[in-house]
Design a protein around this motif. Structure first.
Motif, short mmCIF file in Angstrom:
data_model
loop_
_atom_site.label_atom_id
_atom_site.label_comp_id
_atom_site.label_asym_id
_atom_site.label_seq_id
_atom_site.Cartn_x
_atom_site.Cartn_y
_atom_site.Cartn_z
N TYR B 47 0.88 -1.11 -0.02
CA TYR B 47 0.08 -0.05 -0.04
C TYR B 47 0.68 1.34 -0.13
CZ TYR B 47 -4.65 -2.05 1.08
OH TYR B 47 -5.85 -2.44 0.86
N SER B 49 0.67 5.76 0.63
CA SER B 49 -0.24 6.99 0.97
C SER B 49 0.38 8.25 0.43
CB SER B 49 -0.35 7.05 2.29
OG SER B 49 -1.10 8.04 2.75
N THR B 55 -5.26 6.51 1.13
CA THR B 55 -4.30 5.45 0.76
C THR B 55 -4.53 4.80 -0.36
OG1 THR B 55 -5.82 3.92 2.07
CG2 THR B 55 -4.16 5.06 3.39
N ARG B 68 -3.36 5.81 7.79
CA ARG B 68 -2.38 6.67 7.63
C ARG B 68 -3.43 8.11 8.57
NH1 ARG B 68 1.02 9.50 3.93
NH2 ARG B 68 2.20 11.04 5.32
N PHE B 74 2.32 5.64 9.66
CA PHE B 74 1.58 4.88 8.35
C PHE B 74 1.65 3.47 8.96
CE2 PHE B 74 -0.72 3.86 4.80
CZ PHE B 74 0.12 3.48 3.76
#
Lengths: 113, 113
Positions: B47, B49, B55, B68, B74
């Protein structure tokens, strides 16, 4: 979506010999290109990057890379390697608009005395 | 200046257990990332952000969730760990300036038995 291909999983070389680690990328958008190095049991650190301008970029520890747009390549070179260059090297591409950073599968450089 | 800090450094889980990997950066970066590193697979993006409160899925998001909550932190959560999630996990961050490099944490070695 962007992707990165590192054509060699391992590159053995003798000390003081030249080396080239190959990287090709594909992307439908403009990208930035990076080479990172990972020493055993450590995180990654930046070797060099291509943003724009001159296609030949120089990095730390005597490494350099050349951006070739027509061949979508960003190969890493060093004219004379040292034992301490033994590490894993990762090529990466970043989408200029989203910062999404994608890595290749890595090339393990093994330098022999 | 700590850079990117990940906790824990090592963790062993039983199949089905849950856990959260923490990541914090003190460089005022907007973008943050979670990767997993497996032999022969390089770093794969789980993932990322691009900014606080946003995200997006990466290459291998299944089995993971992220949060986040603020600009610094995070986190990566495994709700029900599986042996296939045995890996080394890296958190990274980067700024929004042109071509800013990503800075990496030291990694979390997770084993699921």
């Amino acid at each position: 979506a962007q992707s990165v291909t590192q054509l060699d999983s391992q590159v053995p070389v003798f000390e003081e010999a030249p080396v080239e680690l190959r990287c090709n990328y594909s992307s439908s958008v403009s990208v930035y290109l990076f080479w990172y190095v990972q020493y055993p049991n450590q995180g990654l650190q930046l070797l060099l990057k291509y943003l724009s301008g001159s296609t030949l970029v120089k990095g730390i520890n005597g490494f350099e890379a050349e951006f070739n747009k027509s061949q979508t390549s960003f190969h890493l070179r060093k004219p004379s390697v040292h034992i301490s260059d033994t590490a894993e090297y990762f090529c990466a591409v970043s989408d200029r608009s989203t910062d999404k950073l994608i890595f290749g599968t890595g090339t393990r450089l093994q330098v022999f005395p | 200046n700590a850079g990117v800090t990940q906790t824990p450094k090592f963790q062993v889980l039983k199949t089905g257990q849950s856990m959260t990997l923490q990541c914090a950066q003190d460089m005022n970066h907007n973008s943050m990332y979670w990767y997993r590193q497996d032999p022969g697979m390089g770093l794969r993006l789980i993932y990322y952000s691009a900014s606080e409160g946003t995200t997006d899925k990466g290459e291998v998001p299944n089995g993971y969730n992220v949060s986040r909550l603020n600009k610094r932190e995070f986190s990566l959560r495994l709700e029900s760990a599986a042996p296939s999630q045995t890996s080394v996990y890296f958190c990274a961050s980067s700024g929004r300036q042109v071509g800013t490099e990503a800075f990496f944490g030291q990694g979390t070695r997770l084993t699921v038995v």
